[in-house]
Write an enzyme that holds these catalytic residues in place. Structure first.
Site, PDB file in Angstrom:
ATOM      1  N   SER A 180      -9.479  -1.339   7.372  1.00  0.00           N
ATOM      2  CA  SER A 180      -8.853  -1.048   5.896  1.00  0.00           C
ATOM      3  C   SER A 180      -8.439  -2.340   5.377  1.00  0.00           C
ATOM      4  O   SER A 180      -7.809  -2.449   4.394  1.00  0.00           O
ATOM      5  CB  SER A 180      -8.160  -0.172   6.127  1.00  0.00           C
ATOM      6  N   LYS A 229       0.935  -1.061   0.037  1.00  0.00           N
ATOM      7  CA  LYS A 229       0.110   0.095  -0.063  1.00  0.00           C
ATOM      8  C   LYS A 229       0.847   1.289   0.033  1.00  0.00           C
ATOM      9  O   LYS A 229       2.034   1.411   0.887  1.00  0.00           O
ATOM     10  CB  LYS A 229      -0.835   0.151   1.220  1.00  0.00           C
ATOM     11  N   SER A 286      -9.337   1.109   3.117  1.00  0.00           N
ATOM     12  CA  SER A 286      -8.470   1.938   2.159  1.00  0.00           C
ATOM     13  C   SER A 286      -7.465   1.148   1.624  1.00  0.00           C
ATOM     14  O   SER A 286      -6.653   1.797   0.650  1.00  0.00           O
ATOM     15  CB  SER A 286      -7.962   3.062   2.925  1.00  0.00           C
TER      16      SER A 286
END
Length: 391
Positions: A132, A31, A108
């Site tokens: 997330s 990420k 996310s």
């Protein structure tokens, strides 16, 4: 706008293995909130990328993974400044959900779950503040873990709400999920001999009924854990209520000065959350933080070293990409009632892709006592093997 993959293709990055170990031959992605030397940590926000310099070092997590034989092949997309669990980004688009085409992947850590579910990597690093990792894992039908809060160093990771932020990861099989845990997680401080399981009755009205039937069937079929009385945590709304205030205040402390100086163009949802966060007073925050700390202690006191909690990870399948804002908000509210439990209490939670509501996958979650991460992964592996290969 839909992305073709979850990778950030205009900023390619690669790190070759630096050693040999448990992760030999495995490729992974990360990420875009973790520092990688020579690359701007973009946080899913184009104006953030434009106003920040490249990192001068790699986050320590990469050293551990590369030393264990893993091969980093790219960065992945995220919701803007991580302030969402939907997986949609107004600037970069929405990574695909390979398990349910046309649906959001969850966020996310949207890109990380997408490339994992698509088979483009063996595992991917994400982060989990309010769900997330857990929600994307549930929506995309993969394995995901949120460790005990602060079990893994957050050095080199952009913050959202330090009281809740954790590093997490995805894999398509429990073996790979566990291998990464053996590399990253500290040894469990206590001895955990899980022999009992409890459901959490408070979430039942929040979940599609078919999932509760499947969950009970799974628990009835397990040969490792004795079912004991279901758990009642009281009014679930107190969890997301406190979480929202603490998260919002800390998010504004992290990004408010930059927001006021830059006036970035935020997408829907992100803009409103930061506007609300900017209005939280210090006194409101102090009151909520004290209450959250008390609630954390209350929840942790309900555990012993022999018991795990079990529930669906999410209320149901992933919403459609074109779902109305009202539907997305309603799903977020139901989801946060469930995911704020481990968030507030700082507990480890593993989502296994073992439920299905007739439209798409839904995770089955195991929640353990604080510091039981390795034992929880071992239990998850044993249960997963039994449920997928019944004799």
């Amino acid at each position: 706008m839909q992305l073709t993959t979850g990778f950030i293709e205009n900023d390619p990055v690669e790190r070759l293995p630096q050693g040999s170990g448990l992760l030999d031959g495995l490729v992974f992605a990360s990420k875009d909130i973790f520092e990688l030397k020579g690359h701007v940590t973009g946080l899913g926000q184009p104006q953030w990328r434009a106003t920040h310099a490249p990192a001068t070092m790699d986050a320590p997590v990469f050293t551990k993974l590369l030393d264990a034989g893993a091969h980093l092949i790219g960065k992945t997309h995220t919701d803007e400044l991580c302030y969402s669990i939907a997986g949609q980004n107004a600037h970069d688009g929405t990574p695909p959900n390979p398990a349910l085409p046309g649906a959001i992947p969850g966020g996310s850590s949207s890109g990380s779950v997408s490339v994992t579910a698509a088979g483009l990597v063996d595992f991917a690093i994400g982060s989990d503040t309010g769900g997330s990792v857990r929600i994307p894992a549930s929506y995309c039908g993969v394995y995901g873990i949120r460790p005990t809060h602060a079990a893994i160093s957050s050095e080199g990771a952009a913050p959202l709400a330090p009281s809740f932020d954790t590093l997490g990861w995805f894999a398509r099989d429990i073996e790979t999920l566990s291998k990464v845990g053996k590399v990253l997680l500290p040894t469990d401080a206590d001895s955990f001999g899980f022999s009992q399981v409890r459901g959490i009755t408070d979430v039942y009205s929040n979940v599609e009924p078919v999932l509760l039937t499947q969950l009970q069937e799974r628990l009835d079929a397990n040969k490792l854990l004795t079912q004991i009385d279901a758990l009642t945590l009281g009014e679930l709304d107190r969890f997301p209520s406190l979480f929202r205030v603490v998260q919002g205040y800390q998010a504004w402390q992290a990004y408010g000065e930059w927001i006021e100086a830059t006036r970035p163009n935020f997408g829907p949802g992100i803009r409103e959350r930061f506007e609300a966060a900017s209005k939280i007073s210090r006194d409101e925050y102090a009151t909520a933080l004290a209450a959250a700390d008390a609630l954390r202690n209350e929840v942790r006191s309900l555990f012993d070293n022999n018991t795990v909690w079990c529930m669906p990870t999410a209320p149901g399948h992933a919403p459609a990409i074109d779902a109305s804002p009202e539907e997305v908000d309603a799903t977020r509210t139901r989801t946060m009632r469930m995911n704020a439990i481990a968030g507030i209490a700082g507990l480890p939670q593993i989502s296994l892709p073992l439920l299905h509501d007739g439209t798409g996958p839904v995770g089955l979650s195991l929640i353990g006592p604080a510091g039981s991460d390795r034992a929880l992964l071992n239990l998850a592996a044993e249960l997963d093997a039994g449920w997928n290969n019944p004799k």
